[in-house]
Design a protein around this motif. Structure first.
Motif, PDB file in Angstrom:
ATOM      1  N   UNK A 155       0.880  -1.165   0.000  1.00 50.64           N
ATOM      2  CA  UNK A 155       0.000   0.000   0.000  1.00 50.64           C
ATOM      3  C   UNK A 155       0.920   1.218   0.000  1.00 50.64           C
ATOM      4  N   UNK A 156       0.748   2.082  -0.989  1.00 53.21           N
ATOM      5  CA  UNK A 156       1.670   3.210  -1.155  1.00 53.21           C
ATOM      6  C   UNK A 156       0.923   4.518  -0.933  1.00 53.21           C
ATOM      7  N   UNK A 157       1.463   5.355  -0.080  1.00 53.86           N
ATOM      8  CA  UNK A 157       0.906   6.686   0.161  1.00 53.86           C
ATOM      9  C   UNK A 157       1.957   7.731  -0.186  1.00 53.86           C
ATOM     10  N   UNK A 158       1.491   8.822  -0.751  1.00 53.58           N
ATOM     11  CA  UNK A 158       2.382   9.955  -0.990  1.00 53.58           C
ATOM     12  C   UNK A 158       1.916  11.059  -0.062  1.00 53.58           C
ATOM     13  N   UNK A 159       2.739  11.463   0.889  1.00 56.18           N
ATOM     14  CA  UNK A 159       2.302  12.458   1.879  1.00 56.18           C
ATOM     15  C   UNK A 159       3.230  13.673   1.865  1.00 56.18           C
ATOM     16  N   UNK A 203       7.304  15.908  -0.650  1.00 56.70           N
ATOM     17  CA  UNK A 203       6.512  14.740  -0.253  1.00 56.70           C
ATOM     18  C   UNK A 203       7.451  13.577   0.012  1.00 56.70           C
ATOM     19  N   UNK A 204       6.906  12.553   0.657  1.00 58.72           N
ATOM     20  CA  UNK A 204       7.645  11.301   0.801  1.00 58.72           C
ATOM     21  C   UNK A 204       6.660  10.168   0.583  1.00 58.72           C
ATOM     22  N   UNK A 205       7.182   9.005   0.243  1.00 55.60           N
ATOM     23  CA  UNK A 205       6.337   7.827   0.053  1.00 55.60           C
ATOM     24  C   UNK A 205       6.362   6.977   1.312  1.00 55.60           C
ATOM     25  N   UNK A 255       1.921   2.242  16.462  1.00 54.26           N
ATOM     26  CA  UNK A 255       2.405   3.520  16.993  1.00 54.26           C
ATOM     27  C   UNK A 255       3.895   3.692  16.680  1.00 54.26           C
ATOM     28  N   UNK A 256       4.638   2.604  16.826  1.00 55.84           N
ATOM     29  CA  UNK A 256       6.071   2.677  16.537  1.00 55.84           C
ATOM     30  C   UNK A 256       6.290   2.936  15.044  1.00 55.84           C
ATOM     31  N   UNK A 257       5.517   2.268  14.215  1.00 60.79           N
ATOM     32  CA  UNK A 257       5.635   2.472  12.770  1.00 60.79           C
ATOM     33  C   UNK A 257       5.304   3.922  12.407  1.00 60.79           C
ATOM     34  N   UNK A 258       4.261   4.463  13.044  1.00 67.75           N
ATOM     35  CA  UNK A 258       3.853   5.844  12.750  1.00 67.75           C
ATOM     36  C   UNK A 258       4.972   6.817  13.129  1.00 67.75           C
ATOM     37  N   UNK A 259       5.619   6.528  14.256  1.00 69.11           N
ATOM     38  CA  UNK A 259       6.715   7.387  14.705  1.00 69.11           C
ATOM     39  C   UNK A 259       7.869   7.362  13.693  1.00 69.11           C
ATOM     40  N   UNK A 260       8.187   6.191  13.218  1.00 74.76           N
ATOM     41  CA  UNK A 260       9.251   6.010  12.223  1.00 74.76           C
ATOM     42  C   UNK A 260       8.891   6.766  10.936  1.00 74.76           C
ATOM     43  N   UNK A 261       7.664   6.638  10.502  1.00 75.19           N
ATOM     44  CA  UNK A 261       7.209   7.302   9.275  1.00 75.19           C
ATOM     45  C   UNK A 261       7.190   8.824   9.432  1.00 75.19           C
ATOM     46  N   UNK A 262       6.850   9.283  10.635  1.00 78.19           N
ATOM     47  CA  UNK A 262       6.686  10.714  10.830  1.00 78.19           C
ATOM     48  C   UNK A 262       8.018  11.419  11.050  1.00 78.19           C
ATOM     49  N   UNK A 263       8.902  10.765  11.794  1.00 77.51           N
ATOM     50  CA  UNK A 263      10.134  11.447  12.200  1.00 77.51           C
ATOM     51  C   UNK A 263      11.284  11.254  11.232  1.00 77.51           C
ATOM     52  N   UNK A 264      11.119  10.388  10.267  1.00 77.30           N
ATOM     53  CA  UNK A 264      12.161  10.282   9.252  1.00 77.30           C
ATOM     54  C   UNK A 264      11.656  10.921   7.970  1.00 77.30           C
ATOM     55  N   UNK A 265      12.563  11.311   7.126  1.00 78.55           N
ATOM     56  CA  UNK A 265      12.170  12.045   5.938  1.00 78.55           C
ATOM     57  C   UNK A 265      12.880  11.509   4.705  1.00 78.55           C
ATOM     58  N   UNK A 266      13.004  10.195   4.628  1.00 73.94           N
ATOM     59  CA  UNK A 266      13.566   9.590   3.427  1.00 73.94           C
ATOM     60  C   UNK A 266      12.533   9.716   2.306  1.00 73.94           C
ATOM     61  N   UNK A 267      13.007   9.669   1.061  1.00 75.84           N
ATOM     62  CA  UNK A 267      12.076   9.717  -0.076  1.00 75.84           C
ATOM     63  C   UNK A 267      11.086   8.554   0.016  1.00 75.84           C
ATOM     64  N   UNK A 268      11.569   7.394   0.466  1.00 80.29           N
ATOM     65  CA  UNK A 268      10.703   6.216   0.616  1.00 80.29           C
ATOM     66  C   UNK A 268      10.901   5.635   2.010  1.00 80.29           C
TER      67      UNK A 268
END
Lengths: 421, 421
Positions: free
Chosen positions: A113-117, A409-411, B354-367
């Motif tokens: 599942x891919x999101x672009x945010x 944005x990031x994926x 919650x841990x996954x959300x934190x990883x997604x929110x606090x990192x800023x890699x393209x993917x």
């Protein structure tokens, strides 16, 4: 802060602090940023006497430097204008938060599942001239979009900008956000500008706000990306199928409502079949309104026009002057605009859908208009709440630049143990 | 074409021709572009003997120059690989046309209807190394997105790229599109690269495809915007709440499926609580699969590991080597990735939302990925059909760059005689 004479060290410190603040801002909750902007608005109003006092110092300095009346007007703050700043801050506070917005999402057969945010750009540098309100507008838009900002105001507005900036910092402090989220260069030294243009490690994008001199300098010398427009060489083409009333109303508004803004019309193109009808009428109305119409040979028969010279095509007057010329058809209008335009805003007046579609398709200005005044070229009029500037480049941001365009944005990709075959 | 020895003149001509072609391509109908790509696919297949013959010349030249086996492999064409090129061209042909797509539209109280529509960037420059198939992929994506392209292939693949390029031109000709829409630099001279990097008047963006040497050179010296990634320093973090089976499967795939691609994992971060369980199991499996595991002190107790040195953090091996280290929690993993990552692709293995959300929110890699192999970092796997490259910058394009990201936008504003008050 280091010794203010060591500009390189001062700017390096601002850069590092901005980068650190940006890392925190990137995931600051929307509510916290909203609170900071509301608190800043409160502070600006509460401290308005202080701001007006600072502005008086700047006005005295400006008078001493014999600034032009137009510059003095841009510099001047009144209680009304401070109310405008407060309203602007509250408007940005009320906007939706762009950070984290899911731009699009989809599923793949592989189970992904891919999101672009949306994610902030990082650190924005804003270099502006005499308008002190840019301090608040730019600071607010950058904060809203989760970016740290380094503001470098004009030396004329040094005290006013400083007083407004203090209120923005009040807001940040009240919301528990890093104070370095919005920094103001603490010196008038012009060397700070050259430093900013080369801070590729800490500044992600620069937005210059001001005259052609400043913007041209930034575009030529910046080693970081720039969102800007050098000129608004705005064309209006009155097509053979134009409605006479709309044409008159729109041209008059586009030229005369305010002549000094980048969306003001600078060149009128008239279809050959209309020279003796709508063309004459529009030109007479312009002249009656005090506009100098610099006309090509075919239009010089209209009394009161002055002859245009070759330098009048592709010229930004920002004044009560307009160039005017006859063209054979929409393609000739397109060719003229391609040759002389600045990719800012160009307009067609026509009731013919096919002709309008051709104009929209074959031109590539940031803003193309049909039967509407070019003076609408503005973030507020586009519903963006506020704008940090208007960009004519094609990379990243284009047209009025609001909070959303200050993001990247990031994926975010989620699987359930998916592996690639 | 001018004398090929005068590189500056040659490149200036290519630039002007590209710009003229871009002006036409910008409004070329979708069907015409589709036809050109289908005709190009037909031509590649029909002329495959010619392409293979050209490739043999390149292979002989490569052998003479003693290219590495990996480079020789990238250079080599077979009938199967040509079939792949044909399939790629047809896949891009079948994609939706991005140009003219209405991204969003809305009405304003002033009576304006505002549309934001996609428009091409203009001229793309692509600088690549030995893979001749980039000629077709990049040419196709640029054409699809309405951009003209100047291709500068590696000197090793000079003949192969030339033969493929001839087929693309066949396609353009068959569809009645300007042949200069897809141009190939007609000389091996490396000075052509430096020229391209400075062609700010005619090239809008440069995409380098190749090793770190090439990409670094382009990023340092280009005076036009660049879409690129310098390195893929890809991290996988196994969280305390990871599922053991998924963790094993995903890490093995991320490291070993193909080690030479930018989405291959280069560093494994393991939660301290898992060292004796999942951690050991994964490391053993990697070692059994022939991977050299360079471990920090805490992981060196796993038999078969070799000690990591400070240089192993933030290193891109593109080989059967992985760095591995223990972290205390997700924040420590995030801190490590912030310090050593390259903003390409980073992954968390966890069942804890919650841990996954934190990883997604606090990192800023393209993917950013969760419970999925990092080897999915690819335009095809994202459903984009093809990619011209992967970008780690934040300006304009990010992640896999397909046809849509090779476009900008413009605003089309319609009124019915609307004027600004």
């Amino acid at each position: 802060m280091k010794d203010l004479d060591d500009i390189q060290a001062v700017m390096a410190t601002l850069g590092t602090q901005a980068k650190d603040a940006a890392a925190e801002l990137a995931f600051a909750p929307a509510e916290q940023k909203r609170k900071a902007l509301e608190a800043a608005a409160d502070a600006v109003w509460a401290r308005r006497a202080e701001i007006l006092e600072a502005n008086e110092k700047d006005m005295a300095f400006g008078a001493e430097k014999a600034l032009s009346p137009a510059m003095m007007d841009r510099l001047k703050l009144t209680e009304d204008r401070i109310q405008g700043i407060v309203d602007g801050l509250r408007a940005v506070a009320a906007q939706d938060d762009p950070v984290g917005e899911v731009l699009t999402e989809w599923d793949m057969d592989s189970g992904l599942h891919i999101q672009r945010v949306r994610t902030p750009l990082g650190v924005v540098g804003v270099i502006y001239e005499s308008r002190p309100n840019v301090t608040a507008d730019a600071g607010a838009l950058c904060l809203k979009s989760g970016n740290a900002v380094i503001l470098r105001g004009g030396s004329e507005s040094f005290n006013s900008s400083g007083a407004i900036h203090a209120c923005l910092v009040d807001g940040l402090r009240a919301a528990g956000l890093p104070e370095a989220a919005i920094q103001l260069v603490p010196t008038r030294d012009r060397a700070a500008v050259s430093e900013m243009l080369a801070m590729t490690d800490t500044i992600d994008v620069i937005v210059p706000r001001g005259g052609k001199g400043l913007v041209g300098l930034v575009q030529r010398e910046a080693r970081v990306p720039v969102f800007a427009h050098l000129e608004g060489i705005v064309h209006i083409y009155i097509d053979a199928a134009a409605d006479p009333e709309k044409a008159l109303k729109v041209v008059m508004n586009a030229k005369t409502r305010r002549t000094g803004i980048c969306g003001a019309a600078e060149c009128l193109l008239i279809h050959r079949s209309l020279v003796d009808t709508i063309g004459q009428g529009v030109i007479r109305a312009l002249i009656d309104a005090g506009v100098e119409v610099r006309a090509d040979a075919a239009l010089q028969k209209v009394p009161g026009t002055v002859p245009a010279s070759a330098e009048d095509w592709g010229r930004e007057y920002l004044d009560t002057i307009i160039a005017a010329r006859v063209v054979d058809d929409v393609d000739a209008a397109i060719a003229h605009i391609r040759k002389y335009g600045s990719h800012h805003t160009d307009c067609i007046l026509t009731e013919d859908d096919a002709v309008a579609a051709r104009f929209f398709q074959r031109l590539d200005s940031a803003i193309l208009m049909r039967n509407a005044s070019t003076q609408f070229a503005d973030g507020g009029e586009f519903g963006m709440g506020a704008e940090i500037g208007i960009a004519t480049g094609k990379m990243h941001a284009r047209g009025p630049v609001g909070a959303a365009q200050l993001t990247s944005f990031k994926y975010l990709v989620t699987g359930d143990g998916a592996v690639r075959g």
